[in-house]
Design a protein around this motif. Structure first.
Motif, PDB file in Angstrom:
ATOM      1  N   GLY A  71      84.050 -32.883 -19.816  1.00 25.23           N
ATOM      2  CA  GLY A  71      84.460 -34.229 -20.402  1.00 25.23           C
ATOM      3  C   GLY A  71      85.821 -34.565 -20.470  1.00 25.23           C
ATOM      4  N   ASN A  72      86.556 -33.816 -19.768  1.00 20.28           N
ATOM      5  CA  ASN A  72      88.163 -34.096 -19.534  1.00 20.28           C
ATOM      6  C   ASN A  72      88.421 -35.206 -18.328  1.00 20.28           C
ATOM      7  OD1 ASN A  72      89.014 -32.776 -21.559  1.00 20.28           O
ATOM      8  ND2 ASN A  72      88.870 -30.928 -20.772  1.00 20.28           N
ATOM      9  N   VAL A  73      89.141 -36.014 -18.286  1.00 24.88           N
ATOM     10  CA  VAL A  73      89.521 -36.754 -17.009  1.00 24.88           C
ATOM     11  C   VAL A  73      89.921 -35.889 -15.897  1.00 24.88           C
ATOM     12  CG1 VAL A  73      90.669 -38.851 -16.296  1.00 24.88           C
ATOM     13  CG2 VAL A  73      90.048 -39.026 -18.671  1.00 24.88           C
ATOM     14  N   ALA A  74      89.267 -36.179 -14.897  1.00 26.87           N
ATOM     15  CA  ALA A  74      89.690 -35.456 -13.571  1.00 26.87           C
ATOM     16  C   ALA A  74      90.290 -36.515 -12.510  1.00 26.87           C
ATOM     17  CB  ALA A  74      88.394 -34.821 -12.840  1.00 26.87           C
ATOM     18  N   SER A  75      89.942 -37.697 -12.713  1.00 24.52           N
ATOM     19  CA  SER A  75      90.678 -38.443 -11.847  1.00 24.52           C
ATOM     20  C   SER A  75      90.249 -40.061 -12.124  1.00 24.52           C
ATOM     21  CB  SER A  75      90.184 -38.424 -10.307  1.00 24.52           C
ATOM     22  OG  SER A  75      88.858 -39.139 -10.276  1.00 24.52           O
ATOM     23  N   VAL A  76      91.371 -40.783 -11.838  1.00 20.16           N
ATOM     24  CA  VAL A  76      91.330 -42.378 -12.183  1.00 20.16           C
ATOM     25  C   VAL A  76      91.449 -43.114 -10.852  1.00 20.16           C
ATOM     26  CG1 VAL A  76      92.287 -44.107 -13.521  1.00 20.16           C
ATOM     27  CG2 VAL A  76      92.142 -41.857 -14.665  1.00 20.16           C
ATOM     28  N   GLN A  77      90.797 -43.849 -10.455  1.00 17.27           N
ATOM     29  CA  GLN A  77      90.835 -44.455  -9.282  1.00 17.27           C
ATOM     30  C   GLN A  77      90.618 -46.146  -9.467  1.00 17.27           C
ATOM     31  OE1 GLN A  77      87.932 -42.704  -6.763  1.00 17.27           O
ATOM     32  NE2 GLN A  77      89.356 -41.648  -5.674  1.00 17.27           N
ATOM     33  N   GLN A  78      91.250 -46.953  -8.734  1.00 18.00           N
ATOM     34  CA  GLN A  78      91.183 -48.419  -8.977  1.00 18.00           C
ATOM     35  C   GLN A  78      91.157 -49.130  -7.704  1.00 18.00           C
ATOM     36  OE1 GLN A  78      94.387 -49.829 -11.357  1.00 18.00           O
ATOM     37  NE2 GLN A  78      93.716 -52.152 -11.037  1.00 18.00           N
ATOM     38  N   THR A  79      90.020 -49.891  -7.493  1.00 18.16           N
ATOM     39  CA  THR A  79      89.882 -50.446  -6.312  1.00 18.16           C
ATOM     40  C   THR A  79      89.722 -52.150  -6.739  1.00 18.16           C
ATOM     41  OG1 THR A  79      87.560 -50.497  -6.382  1.00 18.16           O
ATOM     42  CG2 THR A  79      88.862 -48.682  -5.262  1.00 18.16           C
ATOM     43  N   GLY A  80      89.800 -53.070  -5.482  1.00 15.03           N
ATOM     44  CA  GLY A  80      90.014 -54.099  -5.669  1.00 15.03           C
ATOM     45  C   GLY A  80      88.729 -55.185  -5.091  1.00 15.03           C
ATOM     46  N   LYS A  81      89.192 -56.390  -4.503  1.00 14.73           N
ATOM     47  CA  LYS A  81      88.279 -57.093  -4.012  1.00 14.73           C
ATOM     48  C   LYS A  81      87.720 -56.637  -2.549  1.00 14.73           C
ATOM     49  CE  LYS A  81      88.144 -62.072  -2.487  1.00 14.73           C
ATOM     50  NZ  LYS A  81      89.043 -63.270  -2.592  1.00 14.73           N
ATOM     51  N   GLU A  82      88.437 -55.795  -2.125  1.00 11.22           N
ATOM     52  CA  GLU A  82      87.964 -55.208  -0.814  1.00 11.22           C
ATOM     53  C   GLU A  82      86.329 -54.635  -0.837  1.00 11.22           C
ATOM     54  OE1 GLU A  82      89.714 -51.890  -2.804  1.00 11.22           O
ATOM     55  OE2 GLU A  82      90.451 -53.783  -2.330  1.00 11.22           O
ATOM     56  N   LEU A  83      85.742 -54.380  -1.892  1.00 10.90           N
ATOM     57  CA  LEU A  83      84.555 -53.875  -2.070  1.00 10.90           C
ATOM     58  C   LEU A  83      83.644 -54.874  -2.417  1.00 10.90           C
ATOM     59  CD1 LEU A  83      85.053 -50.611  -4.332  1.00 10.90           C
ATOM     60  CD2 LEU A  83      84.799 -50.763  -1.957  1.00 10.90           C
ATOM     61  N   VAL A  84      83.903 -56.007  -2.487  1.00  8.76           N
ATOM     62  CA  VAL A  84      82.941 -57.312  -2.636  1.00  8.76           C
ATOM     63  C   VAL A  84      82.210 -57.574  -1.224  1.00  8.76           C
ATOM     64  CG1 VAL A  84      82.789 -59.611  -3.165  1.00  8.76           C
ATOM     65  CG2 VAL A  84      84.435 -58.255  -4.397  1.00  8.76           C
ATOM     66  N   MET A  85      81.066 -57.827  -1.536  1.00  2.27           N
ATOM     67  CA  MET A  85      80.028 -58.060  -0.164  1.00  2.27           C
ATOM     68  C   MET A  85      78.953 -58.966  -0.538  1.00  2.27           C
ATOM     69  SD  MET A  85      77.644 -55.220   1.649  1.00  2.27           S
ATOM     70  CE  MET A  85      78.085 -54.829   2.948  1.00  2.27           C
ATOM     71  N   ASN A  86      79.022 -59.657   0.600  1.00  2.00           N
ATOM     72  CA  ASN A  86      77.942 -60.986   0.334  1.00  2.00           C
ATOM     73  C   ASN A  86      76.748 -60.299   0.998  1.00  2.00           C
ATOM     74  OD1 ASN A  86      78.860 -62.859  -1.265  1.00  2.00           O
ATOM     75  ND2 ASN A  86      79.821 -64.007   0.392  1.00  2.00           N
ATOM     76  N   VAL A  87      75.532 -60.399   0.342  1.00  2.00           N
ATOM     77  CA  VAL A  87      74.344 -59.894   0.954  1.00  2.00           C
ATOM     78  C   VAL A  87      73.343 -61.340   0.907  1.00  2.00           C
ATOM     79  CG1 VAL A  87      72.185 -58.498   0.602  1.00  2.00           C
ATOM     80  CG2 VAL A  87      74.627 -57.727  -0.018  1.00  2.00           C
ATOM     81  N   SER A  88      73.074 -61.352   2.299  1.00  2.00           N
ATOM     82  CA  SER A  88      72.196 -62.687   2.486  1.00  2.00           C
ATOM     83  C   SER A  88      70.919 -62.258   2.887  1.00  2.00           C
ATOM     84  CB  SER A  88      72.611 -63.687   3.245  1.00  2.00           C
ATOM     85  OG  SER A  88      73.119 -63.204   4.580  1.00  2.00           O
ATOM     86  N   PRO A  89      69.664 -62.390   2.146  1.00  2.00           N
ATOM     87  CA  PRO A  89      68.450 -61.952   2.408  1.00  2.00           C
ATOM     88  C   PRO A  89      67.997 -62.551   3.511  1.00  2.00           C
ATOM     89  CG  PRO A  89      68.490 -62.977   0.350  1.00  2.00           C
ATOM     90  CD  PRO A  89      69.786 -62.941   0.656  1.00  2.00           C
ATOM     91  N   THR A  90      67.136 -61.940   4.580  1.00  2.00           N
ATOM     92  CA  THR A  90      66.429 -62.573   5.634  1.00  2.00           C
ATOM     93  C   THR A  90      64.994 -62.977   5.409  1.00  2.00           C
ATOM     94  OG1 THR A  90      65.740 -60.222   6.424  1.00  2.00           O
ATOM     95  CG2 THR A  90      68.137 -61.010   7.349  1.00  2.00           C
TER      96      THR A  90
END
Length: 155
Positions: A97-116
């Motif tokens: 239960g101890n912190v092993a890592s802390v990662q921060q990401t931004g807008k680069e993971l935003v994805m638009n999904v348009s159904p077909t």
């Protein structure tokens, strides 16, 4: 004629007012000082929860991953909202239960999904509405189907 111009001006102002841009914040409010204070090997689940609050969600397959999501969006009238800024903070814990890592990401993971299309492709034959509705009539209890105690099967 003055009144006609005034009416047009009022109508135009009301229409433009409906197109105003809306700014919204969704998710947690992440403070950079609090994020920087979380140290691997020093903090644990309790101290992270006290500093940042409850996570937005916990990993479904890895419960030792906590996700904090913060998002700023803009929306004009009835259009889909557009992501202006997004921050995802991933805090991973070890088995104790101890912190092993802390990662921060931004807008680069935003994805638009348009159904077909508006239907889900499936395998098999296409059946009409009436075949779907009346297709099983007569097949319930018919001889030779699994689950029948006729004595001819292995059960």
């Amino acid at each position: 004629m003055k009144h006609g111009g005034l009416k047009i001006t009022i109508v135009a102002a009301l229409m433009l007012g409906g197109c105003a841009q809306i700014h919204q914040h969704k998710g947690v409010v992440l403070d950079s000082q609090l994020i920087g204070a979380i140290q691997p090997g020093v903090d644990n689940k309790d101290s992270v929860e006290k500093a940042l609050g409850r996570p937005t969600f916990i990993g479904q397959f890895t419960p030792n991953e906590w996700y904090y999501v913060s998002r700023d969006v803009n929306q004009v009238a009835f259009r889909n909202p557009r992501v202006k800024k997004q921050t995802v903070l991933v805090v991973r814990f070890d088995q104790k239960g101890n912190v092993a890592s802390v990662q921060q990401t931004g807008k680069e993971l935003v994805m638009n999904v348009s159904p077909t299309g508006r239907s889900t492709p499936t395998l098999g034959r296409k059946r009409s509405f009436f075949e779907e509705l009346f297709g099983n009539i007569g097949s319930v209890g018919a001889p030779g189907l699994p689950g029948q105690g006729g004595g001819n099967g292995p059960y």
